[in-house]
Design a protein around this motif. Structure first.
Motif, mmCIF file in Angstrom:
data_model
loop_
_atom_site.group_PDB
_atom_site.id
_atom_site.type_symbol
_atom_site.label_atom_id
_atom_site.label_comp_id
_atom_site.label_asym_id
_atom_site.label_seq_id
_atom_site.Cartn_x
_atom_site.Cartn_y
_atom_site.Cartn_z
ATOM 1 N N LYS A 153 0.876 -1.176 0.000
ATOM 2 C CA LYS A 153 0.000 0.000 0.000
ATOM 3 C C LYS A 153 0.909 1.221 0.000
ATOM 4 O O LYS A 153 1.884 1.299 0.743
ATOM 5 C CB LYS A 153 -0.877 -0.040 1.260
ATOM 6 C CG LYS A 153 -1.574 1.253 1.578
ATOM 7 C CD LYS A 153 -3.088 1.069 1.560
ATOM 8 C CE LYS A 153 -3.828 2.391 1.678
ATOM 9 N NZ LYS A 153 -4.286 2.951 0.415
ATOM 10 N N VAL A 154 0.590 2.165 -0.866
ATOM 11 C CA VAL A 154 1.368 3.405 -0.929
ATOM 12 C C VAL A 154 0.821 4.373 0.112
ATOM 13 O O VAL A 154 -0.398 4.532 0.236
ATOM 14 C CB VAL A 154 1.275 4.028 -2.342
ATOM 15 C CG1 VAL A 154 2.023 5.345 -2.404
ATOM 16 C CG2 VAL A 154 1.801 3.052 -3.393
ATOM 17 N N ASN A 155 1.727 5.000 0.867
ATOM 18 C CA ASN A 155 1.319 6.006 1.853
ATOM 19 C C ASN A 155 0.765 7.218 1.101
ATOM 20 O O ASN A 155 1.505 7.866 0.349
ATOM 21 C CB ASN A 155 2.551 6.387 2.687
ATOM 22 C CG ASN A 155 2.205 7.273 3.852
ATOM 23 O OD1 ASN A 155 1.206 7.985 3.813
ATOM 24 N ND2 ASN A 155 3.028 7.235 4.880
ATOM 25 N N PRO A 156 -0.519 7.531 1.276
ATOM 26 C CA PRO A 156 -1.108 8.620 0.472
ATOM 27 C C PRO A 156 -0.481 9.980 0.796
ATOM 28 O O PRO A 156 -0.612 10.918 0.013
ATOM 29 C CB PRO A 156 -2.593 8.587 0.847
ATOM 30 C CG PRO A 156 -2.675 7.817 2.123
ATOM 31 C CD PRO A 156 -1.492 6.908 2.186
ATOM 32 N N LYS A 157 0.218 10.065 1.930
ATOM 33 C CA LYS A 157 0.833 11.355 2.300
ATOM 34 C C LYS A 157 2.245 11.501 1.754
ATOM 35 O O LYS A 157 2.878 12.543 1.942
ATOM 36 C CB LYS A 157 0.872 11.485 3.825
ATOM 37 C CG LYS A 157 -0.501 11.525 4.450
ATOM 38 C CD LYS A 157 -0.356 11.991 5.891
ATOM 39 C CE LYS A 157 -1.591 11.647 6.702
ATOM 40 N NZ LYS A 157 -1.266 10.875 7.900
ATOM 41 N N SER A 158 2.765 10.465 1.089
ATOM 42 C CA SER A 158 4.137 10.559 0.577
ATOM 43 C C SER A 158 4.236 11.673 -0.465
ATOM 44 O O SER A 158 3.346 11.823 -1.302
ATOM 45 C CB SER A 158 4.547 9.224 -0.054
ATOM 46 O OG SER A 158 5.769 9.397 -0.742
ATOM 47 N N ASN A 159 5.354 12.427 -0.396
ATOM 48 C CA ASN A 159 5.525 13.530 -1.357
ATOM 49 C C ASN A 159 6.385 13.111 -2.551
ATOM 50 O O ASN A 159 6.782 13.947 -3.353
ATOM 51 C CB ASN A 159 6.184 14.740 -0.664
ATOM 52 C CG ASN A 159 7.619 14.438 -0.234
ATOM 53 O OD1 ASN A 159 8.089 13.308 -0.388
ATOM 54 N ND2 ASN A 159 8.324 15.421 0.296
ATOM 55 N N SER A 160 6.676 11.805 -2.653
ATOM 56 C CA SER A 160 7.645 11.398 -3.665
ATOM 57 C C SER A 160 7.019 11.276 -5.052
ATOM 58 O O SER A 160 6.004 10.597 -5.214
ATOM 59 C CB SER A 160 8.282 10.068 -3.275
ATOM 60 O OG SER A 160 9.189 9.690 -4.285
ATOM 61 N N PRO A 161 7.644 11.887 -6.067
ATOM 62 C CA PRO A 161 7.109 11.768 -7.429
ATOM 63 C C PRO A 161 7.130 10.324 -7.950
ATOM 64 O O PRO A 161 6.371 9.994 -8.857
ATOM 65 C CB PRO A 161 8.025 12.661 -8.269
ATOM 66 C CG PRO A 161 9.211 12.935 -7.439
ATOM 67 C CD PRO A 161 8.817 12.758 -6.005
ATOM 68 N N PHE A 162 7.972 9.468 -7.365
ATOM 69 C CA PHE A 162 7.994 8.063 -7.781
ATOM 70 C C PHE A 162 6.614 7.416 -7.541
ATOM 71 O O PHE A 162 6.237 6.482 -8.236
ATOM 72 C CB PHE A 162 9.026 7.273 -6.969
ATOM 73 C CG PHE A 162 10.456 7.526 -7.359
ATOM 74 C CD1 PHE A 162 11.043 6.800 -8.391
ATOM 75 C CD2 PHE A 162 11.238 8.458 -6.689
ATOM 76 C CE1 PHE A 162 12.370 7.006 -8.744
ATOM 77 C CE2 PHE A 162 12.562 8.670 -7.034
ATOM 78 C CZ PHE A 162 13.130 7.947 -8.067
ATOM 79 N N LEU A 163 5.902 7.900 -6.518
ATOM 80 C CA LEU A 163 4.691 7.202 -6.064
ATOM 81 C C LEU A 163 3.410 7.945 -6.392
ATOM 82 O O LEU A 163 2.321 7.508 -6.011
ATOM 83 C CB LEU A 163 4.794 6.984 -4.545
ATOM 84 C CG LEU A 163 5.959 6.086 -4.152
ATOM 85 C CD1 LEU A 163 6.268 6.195 -2.672
ATOM 86 C CD2 LEU A 163 5.664 4.642 -4.526
#
Ligand SMILES: NC(=O)CC[C@H](N)C(=O)O
Length: 297
Positions: A153-163
């Motif tokens: 599951k991807v952390n919806p708060k991640s700021n990474s453009p990869f995700l």
């Protein structure tokens, strides 16, 4: 090619993929970037360490999976030390260059052994900004090598453009030392606050879990991947480059039969499409030299 060309929108996005010393996933990594529309160049680490190839001529620096230096002293440790301590003819370490590369807004990714290198080096999570190790990856809780498919599951708060725009994915893991250990409640709290724990192992229902084998290694926070605070440095234990096409998945035939319209793209490809698109869009929005001279006159 030099740095100036990196703002040329007609130029393909350039991915540099390191190999040598027991790294063994460079070809799949290159295939992933090529499918995503980038140019991928595989280079032996010594070429970079000896100054024959400059990372600054590329947009994305990549550390693949494998068994660098035979996992001696712990997976990723020897390679991380080479980056930190080996000096070239100008007295610079590769870490000096990587810091400059990231400060210039460029991207670094590590998969499995590559993730271990970035963690042992301290580029992940790098809360302090001093590139000193803050967390570690150690032997799986099962006490053995794990080779299996996992759900993330991807952390919806991640700021990474990869995700960007990603929610869940299925990808394989194959590692002996994938258990992330975060000692210190402050470190753990900061990682969570800043959403640097960008990927979690989940059960079939998509809930993060510490239950084996959904969580294959017993990682703290059920964490399968980390970013730094800028989101430009990203690493993960699973192998997205091993799921580029539906046909890489062991269950593809049944899935295709049940859903003939199923996309033929593998989940892992989306990460590479994301970062390549991001670099392309950065170039398009970069101010051209002509525009810059209009502003200054
Ligand atoms: N697939 C890999 O990159 C494996 C990483 C490392 N050699 C381990 O076993 O943990």
């Amino acid at each position: 090619m030099n740095d100036q060309h990196m703002n040329d929108t007609s130029q393909k996005v350039q991915a540099l993929i390191l190999t040598g010393f027991g790294i063994n996933c460079e070809e799949e990594y290159a295939a992933a970037y090529r499918l995503a529309g980038a140019e991928a160049t595989i280079v032996h680490l010594n070429q970079v360490l000896h100054g024959h190839v400059s990372i600054h001529n590329y947009d994305i620096l990549n550390f693949p999976g494998g068994f660098s230096f035979g996992d001696d002293l712990g997976s990723g440790v020897v390679l991380a030390n080479k980056l930190r301590y080996r000096k070239n003819a100008e007295g610079r370490t590769l870490l000096d260059d990587i810091k400059e590369f990231v400060a210039n807004g460029k991207f670094v990714m590590g998969i499995c052994n590559g993730f271990q290198v970035l963690v042992k080096l301290g580029l992940l999570p790098n809360l302090s900004g001093n590139v000193t190790p803050e967390v570690t990856l150690t032997h799986n809780a099962s006490g053995r090598y794990e080779d299996r498919w996992v759900r993330l599951k991807v952390n919806p708060k991640s700021n990474s453009p990869f995700l960007k725009g990603l929610d869940t994915m299925e990808v394989p893991v194959r590692h002996g030392e994938g258990r992330l250990i975060i000692s210190g409640t402050d470190t753990l709290a900061h990682i969570e606050e800043q959403a640097l724990n960008c990927l979690s192992y989940t059960d079939f229902d998509g809930s993060p879990t510490d239950v084996y084998p959904h969580n294959p290694n017993g990682a703290d926070l059920n964490c399968a991947g980390l970013t730094d605070t800028t989101g430009q440095v990203f690493g993960l234990m699973p192998h997205p480059e091993a799921f580029l096409s539906l046909y890489n998945h062991p269950d593809w035939a049944r899935r295709k039969r049940l859903n003939p319209g199923l996309s033929e793209e593998g989940d892992g490809l989306r990460l590479f499409l994301n970062i390549v698109e991001h670099v392309q869009s950065q170039r398009q929005t970069a101010v051209s030299p002509q525009e810059a001279s209009q502003f200054s006159s």
